[in-house]
Design an enzyme around this catalytic site. Structure first.
Site, PDB file in Angstrom:
ATOM      1  N   MET A 182      -9.995 -26.951   8.959  1.00 25.81           N
ATOM      2  CA  MET A 182      -9.085 -27.373  10.034  1.00 25.81           C
ATOM      3  C   MET A 182      -9.615 -28.660  10.668  1.00 25.81           C
ATOM      4  O   MET A 182      -9.225 -29.015  11.786  1.00 25.81           O
ATOM      5  CB  MET A 182      -8.939 -26.257  11.072  1.00 25.81           C
ATOM      6  CG  MET A 182      -8.297 -25.009  10.451  1.00 25.81           C
ATOM      7  SD  MET A 182      -7.462 -23.955  11.646  1.00 25.81           S
ATOM      8  CE  MET A 182      -8.796 -23.510  12.710  1.00 25.81           C
ATOM      9  N   HIS A 194     -19.468 -27.772   7.323  1.00 24.74           N
ATOM     10  CA  HIS A 194     -18.407 -28.108   6.348  1.00 24.74           C
ATOM     11  C   HIS A 194     -18.978 -28.973   5.229  1.00 24.74           C
ATOM     12  O   HIS A 194     -18.650 -28.782   4.049  1.00 24.74           O
ATOM     13  CB  HIS A 194     -17.289 -28.925   7.014  1.00 24.74           C
ATOM     14  CG  HIS A 194     -16.475 -28.176   8.008  1.00 24.74           C
ATOM     15  ND1 HIS A 194     -16.472 -28.490   9.332  1.00 24.74           N
ATOM     16  CD2 HIS A 194     -15.606 -27.145   7.851  1.00 24.74           C
ATOM     17  CE1 HIS A 194     -15.637 -27.686   9.971  1.00 24.74           C
ATOM     18  NE2 HIS A 194     -15.099 -26.860   9.095  1.00 24.74           N
ATOM     19  N   GLN A 246      -2.264 -19.364  12.661  1.00 25.97           N
ATOM     20  CA  GLN A 246      -3.401 -18.477  12.886  1.00 25.97           C
ATOM     21  C   GLN A 246      -3.910 -18.488  14.324  1.00 25.97           C
ATOM     22  O   GLN A 246      -4.955 -17.906  14.614  1.00 25.97           O
ATOM     23  CB  GLN A 246      -4.534 -18.798  11.909  1.00 25.97           C
ATOM     24  CG  GLN A 246      -5.219 -20.129  12.105  1.00 25.97           C
ATOM     25  CD  GLN A 246      -6.159 -20.459  10.954  1.00 25.97           C
ATOM     26  OE1 GLN A 246      -5.734 -20.783   9.850  1.00 25.97           O
ATOM     27  NE2 GLN A 246      -7.458 -20.360  11.195  1.00 25.97           N
TER      28      GLN A 246
HETATM   29  O1  PAF Z   1     -11.814 -21.488   8.463  1.00 23.48           O
HETATM   30  C1  PAF Z   1     -10.904 -22.315   8.694  1.00 23.48           C
HETATM   31  O2  PAF Z   1     -11.160 -23.462   9.024  1.00 23.48           O
HETATM   32  C2  PAF Z   1      -9.448 -21.875   8.581  1.00 23.48           C
HETATM   33  O3  PAF Z   1      -9.295 -20.551   8.959  1.00 23.48           O
HETATM   34  C3  PAF Z   1      -8.858 -22.108   7.172  1.00 23.48           C
HETATM   35  C4  PAF Z   1      -9.553 -21.273   6.127  1.00 23.48           C
HETATM   36  C5  PAF Z   1      -8.964 -23.579   6.818  1.00 23.48           C
HETATM   37  C6  PAF Z   1      -7.370 -21.733   7.157  1.00 23.48           C
HETATM   38  O4  PAF Z   1      -6.657 -22.473   8.074  1.00 23.48           O
END
Ligand code: PAF
Length: 296
Positions: free
Chosen positions: A31, A38, A62
């Protein structure tokens, strides 16, 4: 030079071309507001695949709290620079309407029957505290898998329950292979998270109590403590002392996910916490007896 694509359709075409050339695609869904955690996923993906692509999409499906969605940090250009340094070949983004073309209702929402079932690992903890969260995660992740068709996909263990949900989803679909990578932490032990950017300096220092409480339980485990209630009480004690606003601090069996906390003597356990510091919701976890909190 990394390619920055601003529509899922272009990303689909890019990935199809790579696969036609016989390249295996490693994929890191995010995100955005990227941090070293990351980047560790991207570096691993680069080492294990022919080409790596990353999605940056703050998925409204979400979020159960519109304020949380609104203040989620965003920095696409900064993200693209970091991704290029880590060796990703392509990063793509899009809008909800682009990810679900012709599927949104007039008010911009996705009809409930289009949501993907997140399966049994969604029960309890995050699933209980964030209504609809894992339906939203499973729905966008399934769509991203359809677009990219990766050989492998990379997730961080900080989102422990999410990794279980996604692994289960991938198995039900027959792929891709889900690689779950270790949590990357700051020197204080605080788990790296995009949300850390929203913390004040004092809040950041206070937030380290999450990993400290996990360490205390891990130390007790190493000394032979196995009683579920005792271990959970120890976990909560540490967090109560530091005065964070707790959503949960609980144990689970990592090999048999359940909505309920285990009772009695445990053979194995993962401790999971979710708390608000400065109003920012943070999560962390630790598999007990498995190497402790590894600091940067
Ligand atoms: O972990 C995240 O950043 C989010 O939940 C994902 C897996 C990109 C889904 O939007």
């Amino acid at each position: 030079m990394i390619e920055l694509l601003d529509s899922p359709a272009e990303a689909r075409a890019w990935c199809a071309l790579r696969r036609e050339r016989g390249e295996r695609i490693g994929f890191v869904p995010t995100m955005g507001a990227l941090h070293v955690g990351h980047l560790s996923l991207v570096e691993r993906a680069v080492a294990e695949n022919d080409a790596v692509c990353v999605s940056v999409f703050v998925n409204p499906l979400q979020f159960d709290d519109p304020r949380d969605l609104e203040r989620y940090p965003r920095d696409l250009e900064g993200d693209a620079r970091l991704l290029e340094g880590a060796g990703a070949a392509m990063v793509f983004t899009g809008t909800l309407a682009q990810f679900f073309p012709g599927e949104l209702a007039a008010d911009g929402s996705l009809a409930p029957e289009r949501l993907v079932d997140p399966g049994p690992a969604a029960a309890g903890l995050e699933g209980a505290f964030r209504t609809g969260h894992f339906e939203g995660v499973a729905t966008i992740v399934a769509r991203l898998f359809d677009l990219v068709e990766p050989a492998r996909v990379y997730f961080g263990r900080k989102d422990y329950q999410q990794a279980l949900v996604v692994d289960d989803l991938a198995r039900r679909r027959g792929g891709p292979r889900v690689v779950v990578c270790d949590i990357v932490r700051e020197p204080t032990g605080l788990a790296c998270s995009s949300r850390n950017a929203l913390l004040s300096e004092a809040g950041r220092a206070r937030a380290a109590c999450l990993s400290r409480s996990l360490e205390a339980v891990d130390a007790a485990w190493r000394e032979g403590a196995r009683d579920a209630e005792e271990l959970a009480a120890l976990l909560r004690e540490g967090l109560a002392r530091d005065g964070v606003e707790l959503d949960y601090a609980e144990l689970r069996d990592p090999l048999a996910w359940s909505a309920e906390a285990p009772t009695g003597l445990l053979e194995r356990a993962v401790a999971l916490v979710a708390a608000r510091v400065d109003g920012v919701r943070l999560i962390d976890n630790l598999e007990l007896g498995a190497g402790g909190v590894a600091r940067a």
